[in-house]
Design a protein around this motif. Structure first.
Motif, PDB file in Angstrom:
ATOM      1  N   ARG A 148       0.798  -1.193  -0.246  1.00 56.63           N
ATOM      2  CA  ARG A 148       0.088  -0.162   0.057  1.00 56.63           C
ATOM      3  C   ARG A 148       0.866   1.368   0.129  1.00 56.63           C
ATOM      4  O   ARG A 148       1.799   1.268   0.777  1.00 56.63           O
ATOM      5  CB  ARG A 148      -0.867   0.212   1.247  1.00 56.63           C
ATOM      6  N   ILE A 149       0.503   2.272  -1.020  1.00 53.75           N
ATOM      7  CA  ILE A 149       1.160   3.546  -0.941  1.00 53.75           C
ATOM      8  C   ILE A 149       0.205   4.480  -0.749  1.00 53.75           C
ATOM      9  O   ILE A 149      -0.816   4.787  -1.371  1.00 53.75           O
ATOM     10  CB  ILE A 149       1.733   3.682  -2.297  1.00 53.75           C
ATOM     11  N   TRP A 150       0.482   5.165   0.342  1.00 61.26           N
ATOM     12  CA  TRP A 150      -0.128   6.513   0.623  1.00 61.26           C
ATOM     13  C   TRP A 150       0.567   7.623   0.138  1.00 61.26           C
ATOM     14  O   TRP A 150       1.469   8.185   0.722  1.00 61.26           O
ATOM     15  CB  TRP A 150      -0.608   6.965   1.905  1.00 61.26           C
ATOM     16  N   PRO A 189      -6.001  14.070   8.338  1.00 64.86           N
ATOM     17  CA  PRO A 189      -7.310  14.903   7.651  1.00 64.86           C
ATOM     18  C   PRO A 189      -7.215  14.707   6.201  1.00 64.86           C
ATOM     19  O   PRO A 189      -8.452  14.859   5.574  1.00 64.86           O
ATOM     20  CB  PRO A 189      -7.054  16.390   8.093  1.00 64.86           C
ATOM     21  N   ALA A 190      -6.170  14.583   5.573  1.00 66.54           N
ATOM     22  CA  ALA A 190      -6.413  14.422   4.233  1.00 66.54           C
ATOM     23  C   ALA A 190      -6.579  13.046   3.669  1.00 66.54           C
ATOM     24  O   ALA A 190      -6.568  12.815   2.421  1.00 66.54           O
ATOM     25  CB  ALA A 190      -4.767  14.917   3.512  1.00 66.54           C
ATOM     26  N   CYS A 191      -6.563  12.093   4.417  1.00 64.78           N
ATOM     27  CA  CYS A 191      -6.661  10.614   3.962  1.00 64.78           C
ATOM     28  C   CYS A 191      -7.786   9.989   4.813  1.00 64.78           C
ATOM     29  O   CYS A 191      -7.778  10.081   6.179  1.00 64.78           O
ATOM     30  CB  CYS A 191      -5.431   9.697   4.202  1.00 64.78           C
ATOM     31  N   ASP A 192      -8.709   9.202   4.280  1.00 64.66           N
ATOM     32  CA  ASP A 192      -9.761   8.543   5.040  1.00 64.66           C
ATOM     33  C   ASP A 192      -9.496   7.119   5.248  1.00 64.66           C
ATOM     34  O   ASP A 192     -10.279   6.385   5.762  1.00 64.66           O
ATOM     35  CB  ASP A 192     -11.145   8.691   4.261  1.00 64.66           C
ATOM     36  N   GLU A 193      -8.203   6.570   5.422  1.00 64.43           N
ATOM     37  CA  GLU A 193      -7.891   5.425   5.667  1.00 64.43           C
ATOM     38  C   GLU A 193      -6.906   5.464   6.846  1.00 64.43           C
ATOM     39  O   GLU A 193      -6.428   6.443   7.469  1.00 64.43           O
ATOM     40  CB  GLU A 193      -6.853   4.870   4.402  1.00 64.43           C
ATOM     41  N   ILE A 194      -6.702   4.101   7.576  1.00 62.66           N
ATOM     42  CA  ILE A 194      -5.927   4.061   8.779  1.00 62.66           C
ATOM     43  C   ILE A 194      -4.448   3.752   8.228  1.00 62.66           C
ATOM     44  O   ILE A 194      -4.212   3.068   7.579  1.00 62.66           O
ATOM     45  CB  ILE A 194      -6.393   3.185   9.681  1.00 62.66           C
ATOM     46  N   LEU A 195      -3.345   4.727   8.563  1.00 66.60           N
ATOM     47  CA  LEU A 195      -1.988   4.523   8.136  1.00 66.60           C
ATOM     48  C   LEU A 195      -1.390   3.878   9.197  1.00 66.60           C
ATOM     49  O   LEU A 195      -1.262   4.388  10.355  1.00 66.60           O
ATOM     50  CB  LEU A 195      -1.682   5.967   7.741  1.00 66.60           C
ATOM     51  N   ASP A 196      -0.440   2.959   8.635  1.00 61.46           N
ATOM     52  CA  ASP A 196       0.492   2.474   9.580  1.00 61.46           C
ATOM     53  C   ASP A 196       1.697   2.089   8.948  1.00 61.46           C
ATOM     54  O   ASP A 196       2.019   0.988   8.656  1.00 61.46           O
ATOM     55  CB  ASP A 196      -0.382   1.327  10.283  1.00 61.46           C
ATOM     56  N   ALA A 197       2.383   3.151   8.353  1.00 56.53           N
ATOM     57  CA  ALA A 197       3.433   2.926   7.376  1.00 56.53           C
ATOM     58  C   ALA A 197       4.668   2.524   7.809  1.00 56.53           C
ATOM     59  O   ALA A 197       5.042   2.858   9.267  1.00 56.53           O
ATOM     60  CB  ALA A 197       3.852   4.121   6.590  1.00 56.53           C
ATOM     61  N   SER A 198       5.604   1.529   7.312  1.00 56.27           N
ATOM     62  CA  SER A 198       6.833   1.214   7.885  1.00 56.27           C
ATOM     63  C   SER A 198       7.897   1.734   7.191  1.00 56.27           C
ATOM     64  O   SER A 198       9.172   1.654   7.285  1.00 56.27           O
ATOM     65  CB  SER A 198       6.967  -0.346   7.636  1.00 56.27           C
TER      66      SER A 198
END
Length: 386
Positions: A148-150, A189-198
């Motif tokens: 996944r890339i945000w 605020p800019a993204c409607d997903e839960i982010l958990d980046a490594s």
């Protein structure tokens, strides 16, 4: 707990993308990169009834459809005998052919960044500063369908173009494009997903403003690595100060420079051939001098005889003309001197060599790397000091 294991969450893309899967044949309306020269590659989607017109000739789209990627396609113009290559899309080729909306991350930097951030299939990555989405394509190929890339872009027109481009290339199942200023408002605020980046990549004018917002959107279970892409040393200094303040470790600044190597064939030139060539030149010179002296002596004798004959009225000047014999060059020519010899041509001895460019490519930006270990959990399972 293995803090370096790849992410296992399945966010597989539903759409086939030429940047994620390889196709042997070119489908109608499928993306193909037409290679004209080393510095000119044109992206196109072949459809029936259309043609690509270049200075090398015209190339019918109907001839491209169902052809194999890598095909050399000859021009259909009767007065032009040019050709192009039909190449499969890759992030590297796309970075050479895309319309630049901002400065982009080229392959030498991109490959080094992916390696240093330890991005793998299944990884989750935050990219701030989408720009022309060149590096976004490289990240998407690396994380593959289960990654996944945000990616975030504050400039709305660039965001809209990049979002449509990602959708057209079938990468929207892997890449989530968001519009917002992460330096001011953060990432949530800019993204409607839960982010958990490594892994985090910041290509921003002021990355030090975005770094404090990262702790709410990065993984709490594994080491998180970051790279900041900054063209000025002043930016690097302020970024390092913020990284240190926020607890990031092993901070390092890197500058990538490169030279391109290419493989080619080089003609083998032996010392004995050179010696024989010099002997041949001397032999031909002596033969030429001898012939010249003989010709001058013969001309003098002819002139004398001609004068006597004209005095006696026995012959006219036109009757005395004798054509010269044509000069025959030597057959000994071990290296094709004076001829246009093509690389690898039969009749000459060749060896495989590799040569490097004379100029060193300068950097496009400084790369600042660091990592953040996961928070320490106490005996009660809560995050904090032991």
């Amino acid at each position: 707990m293995d803090i370096n294991k790849p992410d296992n969450t399945d966010t597989s893309a539903d759409t086939n993308s030429p940047f994620l899967e390889f196709n042997s044949s070119i489908p109608e309306n499928g993306l193909v990169l037409a290679w004209l020269t080393r510095d000119n590659t044109k992206p196109l989607r072949p459809v029936q009834g259309s043609a690509l017109h270049t200075r090398f000739g015209s190339f019918q789209h109907s001839s491209m459809i169902s052809s194999k990627y890598g095909t050399q396609l000859a021009s259909s113009s009767s007065n032009q005998a040019g050709f192009i290559y039909l190449l499969h899309p890759t992030p590297e080729l796309w970075s050479l052919s895309l319309p630049h909306r901002t400065q982009i991350v080229y392959t030498p930097d991109a490959s080094y960044i992916v390696q240093r951030l330890r991005i793998r299939p299944g990884s989750k990555v935050i990219e701030a500063g989408t720009g022309s989405a060149s590096f976004t394509h490289a990240l998407a190929r690396t994380v593959a369908k289960n990654g996944r890339i945000w990616t975030f872009e504050f400039h709305e027109p660039r965001f809209e173009i990049a979002k449509k481009e990602i959708e057209d290339h079938g990468l929207d199942g892997v890449v989530k494009c968001s519009h917002g200023d992460v330096c001011v408002n953060g990432f949530i605020p800019a993204c409607d997903e839960i982010l958990d980046a490594s892994a985090v990549f910041l290509d921003l004018p002021s990355p030090w403003l975005a770094i404090p917002h990262l702790k709410t959107v990065i993984s709490k279970e594994k080491i998180v690595r970051i790279c900041c892409f900054s063209p000025c040393m002043e930016q690097v200094q302020r970024t390092i100060e913020t990284l240190q303040k926020e607890g990031w470790l092993d901070i390092e600044m890197v500058e990538v420079s490169c030279k391109r190597w290419e493989a080619r064939k080089e003609m083998v030139r032996k010392p004995q051939d050179a010696i024989e060539r010099l002997r041949d030149i001397r032999r031909r010179r002596n033969e030429g001098l001898k012939k010249r002296n003989e010709r001058k002596l013969a001309e003098a004798q002819k002139d004398e005889a001609m004068s006597e004959a004209q005095e006696n009225g026995a012959v006219t000047p036109a009757e005395n003309h004798v054509p010269d014999k044509p000069f025959l060059p030597s057959e000994y020519n071990p290296w094709g001197k004076g001829k246009r010899v093509h690389e690898g041509e039969h009749g000459y001895e060749w060896k495989e060599v590799s040569k490097v460019e004379a100029e060193l490519k300068s950097h496009t930006s400084y790369l600042t790397f660091a990592y953040l270990p996961p928070p320490v959990q106490g005996k009660d399972g809560h995050i904090g000091s032991e």
